[in-house]
Scaffold this active site. Structure first.
Site, mmCIF file in Angstrom:
data_model
loop_
_atom_site.group_PDB
_atom_site.id
_atom_site.type_symbol
_atom_site.label_atom_id
_atom_site.label_comp_id
_atom_site.label_asym_id
_atom_site.label_seq_id
_atom_site.Cartn_x
_atom_site.Cartn_y
_atom_site.Cartn_z
ATOM 1 N N ASN A 1 0.938 -0.895 -0.098
ATOM 2 C CA ASN A 1 0.157 0.022 -0.073
ATOM 3 C C ASN A 1 0.903 1.125 0.110
ATOM 4 O OD1 ASN A 1 -1.782 2.030 0.397
ATOM 5 N ND2 ASN A 1 -2.419 1.375 2.544
ATOM 6 N N TRP A 2 1.008 1.940 -1.018
ATOM 7 C CA TRP A 2 2.018 2.835 -1.209
ATOM 8 C C TRP A 2 1.421 4.262 -0.777
ATOM 9 C CZ3 TRP A 2 4.517 2.504 -6.786
ATOM 10 C CH2 TRP A 2 5.166 1.167 -7.147
ATOM 11 N N LYS A 3 0.045 4.394 -0.264
ATOM 12 C CA LYS A 3 -0.564 5.588 0.201
ATOM 13 C C LYS A 3 -0.058 6.694 -0.830
ATOM 14 C CE LYS A 3 -0.214 3.313 4.855
ATOM 15 N NZ LYS A 3 -0.012 3.426 6.107
ATOM 16 N N HIS B 1 -9.349 1.424 4.265
ATOM 17 C CA HIS B 1 -8.271 1.412 4.957
ATOM 18 C C HIS B 1 -8.741 2.427 6.333
ATOM 19 C CE1 HIS B 1 -4.290 2.698 6.204
ATOM 20 N NE2 HIS B 1 -3.935 1.490 5.656
ATOM 21 N N GLU C 1 -7.191 5.097 7.439
ATOM 22 C CA GLU C 1 -6.928 6.251 6.983
ATOM 23 C C GLU C 1 -7.790 6.909 6.345
ATOM 24 O OE1 GLU C 1 -2.972 5.644 5.039
ATOM 25 O OE2 GLU C 1 -2.320 5.262 7.214
ATOM 26 N N GLU D 1 -5.879 -4.761 10.324
ATOM 27 C CA GLU D 1 -4.768 -3.539 10.614
ATOM 28 C C GLU D 1 -4.956 -2.911 11.905
ATOM 29 O OE1 GLU D 1 -2.700 -2.508 6.658
ATOM 30 O OE2 GLU D 1 -4.275 -1.091 6.887
ATOM 31 N N GLY E 1 2.228 2.422 10.630
ATOM 32 C CA GLY E 1 3.029 3.461 10.724
ATOM 33 C C GLY E 1 3.818 3.973 11.746
ATOM 34 N N SER F 1 2.988 -2.027 10.487
ATOM 35 C CA SER F 1 4.541 -2.133 10.731
ATOM 36 C C SER F 1 5.024 -3.643 10.347
ATOM 37 C CB SER F 1 4.708 -1.768 12.089
ATOM 38 O OG SER F 1 4.528 -0.360 12.327
ATOM 39 N N GLY G 1 2.869 -1.095 4.273
ATOM 40 C CA GLY G 1 2.850 0.597 4.255
ATOM 41 C C GLY G 1 4.273 0.636 3.761
ATOM 42 N N GLY G 2 5.056 1.495 4.806
ATOM 43 C CA GLY G 2 6.236 1.907 4.684
ATOM 44 C C GLY G 2 7.420 0.860 4.031
HETATM 45 P P1 PGA Z 1 2.855 0.494 7.908
HETATM 46 O O1 PGA Z 1 1.355 0.493 6.915
HETATM 47 O O2 PGA Z 1 3.213 -1.029 7.021
HETATM 48 O O3 PGA Z 1 3.530 1.672 7.307
HETATM 49 O O4 PGA Z 1 2.529 0.298 9.140
HETATM 50 C C1 PGA Z 1 0.421 -0.448 6.584
HETATM 51 C C2 PGA Z 1 -0.873 0.190 6.087
HETATM 52 O O5 PGA Z 1 -1.360 1.046 6.626
HETATM 53 O O6 PGA Z 1 -1.543 -0.444 5.188
#
Ligand code: PGA
Length: 251
Positions: free
Chosen positions: A9-11, A96, A98, A167, A173, A213, A234-235
């Site tokens: 998930n590149w956001k 998600h 967010e 999640e 994050g 994470s 994500g990251g």
């Molecule tokens: P993260 O994000 O791996 O940076 O914690 C995961 C996500 O929000 O899908």
């Protein structure tokens, strides 16, 4: 046996040119790898067309990060399932945390989007998870159950075409990962709720990803849990080497 699925998930990261370069680097790590894990990358909307081109001839799938439930119309700034499909998209992340917290997405909205995604032939990746406050108040099971029941209402057997991502919001994050035991406990609960919604056979076939994470050094242990069928990253998905290492941890 469920095929594991690892999605990046590149956001709101990577321009089209950067997306092209990252995909080339990921392909250099993963093309030709003999590994059954299903791999997906989810760049921002404007990079999807370039990404589809860059992924030609690879087994890596393309996903989007959200979509609108309606087929077309006066929804300024939004994108429909058919637009994604025509661009080469096969998966879409829905609900998600967010989107839920920053953009007010409700379970009902996630449900409408899920139905539209399935109708268009997309594989929805539907996210659920509790906040730190909810976990500390021992409300994790209630929160996740109600998100699932709301987001997946009325799907019946079509549920088997969905992927669920657990999640925990406090792990996204933050560098603070759920322990394999904490994650497995919620994944098992999710599978019980799926069985309630669509029967045990369907529930057993649904992939449930962990997200929050996930990194190369904790991915193998998480994905070794009986109900953890991959990861939503994500990251660590923004660098080819760490993303590829997580995929390999699931092989
Ligand atoms: P993260 O994000 O791996 O940076 O914690 C995961 C996500 O929000 O899908």
């Amino acid at each position: 046996m469920r095929t594991k699925i690892v999605a990046g998930n590149w956001k709101m990261n990577k321009t089209p040119a950067e997306a092209k370069a990252l995909i080339a680097a990921i392909r250099a790590e993963l093309d030709g790898l003999d590994c059954p894990v299903e791999v997906v990358v989810c760049p921002p909307f404007v990079a999807l067309a370039v990404a589809a081109e860059a992924l030609k001839g690879s087994r890596i799938g393309l996903g989007a990060q959200t979509m609108h439930a309606a087929a077309s119309g006066a929804f300024t700034g939004e994108v429909s399932a058919a637009m994604l499909v025509e661009t080469g998209v096969k998966y879409v992340i829905l609900g998600h945390s967010e989107r839920r917290t920053l953009f007010g997405e409700t379970d009902a909205a996630v449900n409408a989007k899920t139905q539209a995604a399935l109708a268009a032939g997309l594989t929805p990746i539907i996210c659920v998870g509790e906040t730190l406050q909810e976990r500390e108040a021992n409300r994790t099971a209630d929160v996740v159950t109600s998100q699932l029941k709301g987001s997946l209402a009325g799907l019946g057997a079509a549920l088997e075409r969905c992927v669920i991502a657990y999640e925990p919001v406090w792990a996204i994050g933050t560098g603070r990962t759920a322990t394999p035991g904490q994650a497995q406990e919620v994944h098992a609960l999710i599978r019980r709720v799926l069985a309630e919604l669509a029967g045990g056979k369907v529930a057993n076939g649904v992939r449930i990803q962990y997200g929050g994470s996930m990194k190369p050094d904790n991915a193998a242990e998480l994905m070794a849990q009986p109900d953890i069928d991959g990861g939503l990253i994500g990251g660590a998905a923004l660098k080819a080497d760490s993303f590829a290492a997580i995929v390999k941890a699931g092989c």
